[in-house]
Design a protein around this motif. Sequence first.
Motif, PDB file in Angstrom:
ATOM      1  N   LEU A  77       0.867  -1.175   0.000  1.00  0.00           N
ATOM      2  CA  LEU A  77       0.000   0.000   0.000  1.00  0.00           C
ATOM      3  C   LEU A  77       0.900   1.220   0.000  1.00  0.00           C
ATOM      4  O   LEU A  77       1.438   1.614   1.022  1.00  0.00           O
ATOM      5  CB  LEU A  77      -0.923  -0.015   1.230  1.00  0.00           C
ATOM      6  CG  LEU A  77      -1.811   1.210   1.439  1.00  0.00           C
ATOM      7  CD1 LEU A  77      -2.668   1.506   0.205  1.00  0.00           C
ATOM      8  CD2 LEU A  77      -2.673   1.030   2.673  1.00  0.00           C
ATOM      9  N   GLY A  78       1.093   1.794  -1.183  1.00  0.00           N
ATOM     10  CA  GLY A  78       1.991   2.927  -1.328  1.00  0.00           C
ATOM     11  C   GLY A  78       1.425   4.194  -0.717  1.00  0.00           C
ATOM     12  O   GLY A  78       2.142   4.959  -0.076  1.00  0.00           O
ATOM     13  N   VAL A 114       4.234   4.169   7.146  1.00  0.00           N
ATOM     14  CA  VAL A 114       3.459   5.263   7.707  1.00  0.00           C
ATOM     15  C   VAL A 114       4.424   6.203   8.423  1.00  0.00           C
ATOM     16  O   VAL A 114       5.411   5.748   9.016  1.00  0.00           O
ATOM     17  CB  VAL A 114       2.345   4.745   8.652  1.00  0.00           C
ATOM     18  CG1 VAL A 114       2.910   3.956   9.808  1.00  0.00           C
ATOM     19  CG2 VAL A 114       1.458   5.872   9.148  1.00  0.00           C
ATOM     20  N   LEU A 115       4.168   7.489   8.339  1.00  0.00           N
ATOM     21  CA  LEU A 115       5.029   8.441   9.045  1.00  0.00           C
ATOM     22  C   LEU A 115       4.893   8.242  10.551  1.00  0.00           C
ATOM     23  O   LEU A 115       3.783   8.077  11.068  1.00  0.00           O
ATOM     24  CB  LEU A 115       4.666   9.876   8.670  1.00  0.00           C
ATOM     25  CG  LEU A 115       4.951  10.285   7.223  1.00  0.00           C
ATOM     26  CD1 LEU A 115       4.417  11.686   6.937  1.00  0.00           C
ATOM     27  CD2 LEU A 115       6.437  10.211   6.913  1.00  0.00           C
ATOM     28  N   ALA A 134       9.664  -2.539  11.248  1.00  0.00           N
ATOM     29  CA  ALA A 134      10.928  -1.801  11.111  1.00  0.00           C
ATOM     30  C   ALA A 134      10.642  -0.306  11.122  1.00  0.00           C
ATOM     31  O   ALA A 134       9.514   0.127  10.900  1.00  0.00           O
ATOM     32  CB  ALA A 134      11.634  -2.182   9.812  1.00  0.00           C
ATOM     33  N   ARG A 135      11.709   0.455  11.375  1.00  0.00           N
ATOM     34  CA  ARG A 135      11.677   1.905  11.219  1.00  0.00           C
ATOM     35  C   ARG A 135      12.799   2.272  10.268  1.00  0.00           C
ATOM     36  O   ARG A 135      13.855   1.645  10.299  1.00  0.00           O
ATOM     37  CB  ARG A 135      11.838   2.610  12.563  1.00  0.00           C
ATOM     38  CG  ARG A 135      10.601   2.412  13.432  1.00  0.00           C
ATOM     39  CD  ARG A 135      10.659   3.191  14.710  1.00  0.00           C
ATOM     40  NE  ARG A 135       9.433   2.944  15.463  1.00  0.00           N
ATOM     41  CZ  ARG A 135       8.647   3.897  15.933  1.00  0.00           C
ATOM     42  NH1 ARG A 135       8.945   5.166  15.763  1.00  0.00           N
ATOM     43  NH2 ARG A 135       7.551   3.588  16.600  1.00  0.00           N
ATOM     44  N   HIS A 136      12.557   3.285   9.441  1.00  0.00           N
ATOM     45  CA  HIS A 136      13.581   3.665   8.463  1.00  0.00           C
ATOM     46  C   HIS A 136      13.428   5.128   8.096  1.00  0.00           C
ATOM     47  O   HIS A 136      12.527   5.809   8.560  1.00  0.00           O
ATOM     48  CB  HIS A 136      13.526   2.740   7.236  1.00  0.00           C
ATOM     49  CG  HIS A 136      12.226   2.779   6.504  1.00  0.00           C
ATOM     50  ND1 HIS A 136      12.050   3.513   5.370  1.00  0.00           N
ATOM     51  CD2 HIS A 136      11.028   2.184   6.744  1.00  0.00           C
ATOM     52  CE1 HIS A 136      10.809   3.354   4.926  1.00  0.00           C
ATOM     53  NE2 HIS A 136      10.161   2.563   5.746  1.00  0.00           N
ATOM     54  N   ILE A 143       7.598   4.183   9.604  1.00  0.00           N
ATOM     55  CA  ILE A 143       7.394   2.889  10.235  1.00  0.00           C
ATOM     56  C   ILE A 143       6.876   1.938   9.166  1.00  0.00           C
ATOM     57  O   ILE A 143       5.865   2.223   8.500  1.00  0.00           O
ATOM     58  CB  ILE A 143       6.380   2.989  11.386  1.00  0.00           C
ATOM     59  CG1 ILE A 143       6.906   3.927  12.474  1.00  0.00           C
ATOM     60  CG2 ILE A 143       6.063   1.612  11.953  1.00  0.00           C
ATOM     61  CD1 ILE A 143       5.891   4.248  13.548  1.00  0.00           C
ATOM     62  N   ARG A 144       7.553   0.828   8.992  1.00  0.00           N
ATOM     63  CA  ARG A 144       7.078  -0.235   8.081  1.00  0.00           C
ATOM     64  C   ARG A 144       6.156  -1.132   8.875  1.00  0.00           C
ATOM     65  O   ARG A 144       6.494  -1.590   9.961  1.00  0.00           O
ATOM     66  CB  ARG A 144       8.278  -1.002   7.527  1.00  0.00           C
ATOM     67  CG  ARG A 144       8.003  -2.267   6.781  1.00  0.00           C
ATOM     68  CD  ARG A 144       7.561  -2.135   5.326  1.00  0.00           C
ATOM     69  NE  ARG A 144       8.113  -1.080   4.533  1.00  0.00           N
ATOM     70  CZ  ARG A 144       9.067  -1.231   3.597  1.00  0.00           C
ATOM     71  NH1 ARG A 144       9.605  -2.398   3.384  1.00  0.00           N
ATOM     72  NH2 ARG A 144       9.455  -0.188   2.897  1.00  0.00           N
ATOM     73  N   MET A 145       4.970  -1.371   8.329  1.00  0.00           N
ATOM     74  CA  MET A 145       3.999  -2.241   8.975  1.00  0.00           C
ATOM     75  C   MET A 145       3.623  -3.356   8.011  1.00  0.00           C
ATOM     76  O   MET A 145       3.638  -3.173   6.795  1.00  0.00           O
ATOM     77  CB  MET A 145       2.758  -1.452   9.415  1.00  0.00           C
ATOM     78  CG  MET A 145       3.095  -0.352  10.430  1.00  0.00           C
ATOM     79  SD  MET A 145       1.654   0.530  11.063  1.00  0.00           S
ATOM     80  CE  MET A 145       1.134  -0.627  12.343  1.00  0.00           C
TER      81      MET A 145
END
Length: 152
Positions: A77-78, A114-115, A134-136, A143-145
């Motif tokens: 989901l971009g 998501v921010l 993850a966070r990047h 935040i990667r969910m």
Amino acid sequence: MSDVALRPATPADSEFCFQLHKAAMGDYVAAIWGWDEQDQRDYHARGFDPGHWKIITADGADIGMLSVEYRATEVYLGRIEVHPEHQGRGIGTRLINALLDEAEQQGKDLVLDVLAVNHRAQALYRRLGLREVARHGDGDIKIRMRSARPPG
């Protein structure tokens, strides 16, 4: 409940999508980078992809946008943006649940970024069963969910 549908975006939707992004995400963008109108217009011009974006409609009116990538191992989901005037009505929940069902049918996870400052969206995604993996980004601003498929 509104009659919600998706239609393909067209080049004519560019300004609507820019104004939508400003309304739905402007405060979050400003909190991280500051809002510079020209920089944001340039960013939008580079990223606007009517061939891959969908316009979310409710009762025939344009109220949001959706961008989904179907990858080999996941459904990504971009972007999902719903105009603030239409948030809190279950529209995002309905669309994300449909993507979760679609991903599950394909044997894939739904993945999104998501921010970190967007706590409302994070809460929605957690409620729908996605988990932080993850966070990047600079300062871990994203935040990667990922949806967790039940084993089986």
